[in-house]
Scaffold this motif. Structure first.
Motif: not given
Length: 122
Positions: A13-14, A33-37, A100-102, A107-110
């Motif tokens: 989160k830093t 990151l292998e995003f679906k989109s 702009t997401k928190d 990073i969510e995936k990580r």
């Protein structure tokens, strides 16, 4: 090895970690990151401009870099990134990630990966 995962989790989160992550995606693209989109290719911006853009992106989400970004960073962001992520960074039409997401998607995936690794090691 476990302490390595815990240590990285504590840094997720830093601002410095997020900045490094954004620079990495700018330089190397998002296919790692292998995003679906779909994928964003790397090297849209030069290596010198990537940190400036990263600091500008951080500012869009209310965070701050230690060193202020130069004035041209906003121009770089708008011309290079704004077409998909929007000039406000919120992502156009929900198709492209909201910067702009928190917690950014990668990073969510990580974080999920690190938590899984910790569980497996217990």
């Amino acid at each position: 090895e476990e302490s390595h995962f815990e240590e990285e989790l504590s840094r997720l989160k830093t601002t410095e970690y997020v900045k490094h992550y954004i620079i990495d995606v700018i330089n190397h693209g998002s296919d790692q990151l292998e995003f679906k989109s779909g994928e964003m290719e790397g090297a849209f911006a030069s290596n010198e401009d990537a940190p400036k853009i990263a600091c500008y992106v951080l500012e869009l989400s209310g965070k701050k870099c230690k060193s202020p970004y130069p004035n041209d960073a906003a121009m770089f962001y708008t011309s290079v990134c704004g077409g998909c992520h929007g000039d406000d960074g919120k992502g156009i039409g929900g198709t492209f990630p909201d910067l702009t997401k928190d917690k950014l998607l990668g990073i969510e995936k990580r974080e999920a990966y690190l938590k899984t690794m910790l569980k497996h090691n217990h």
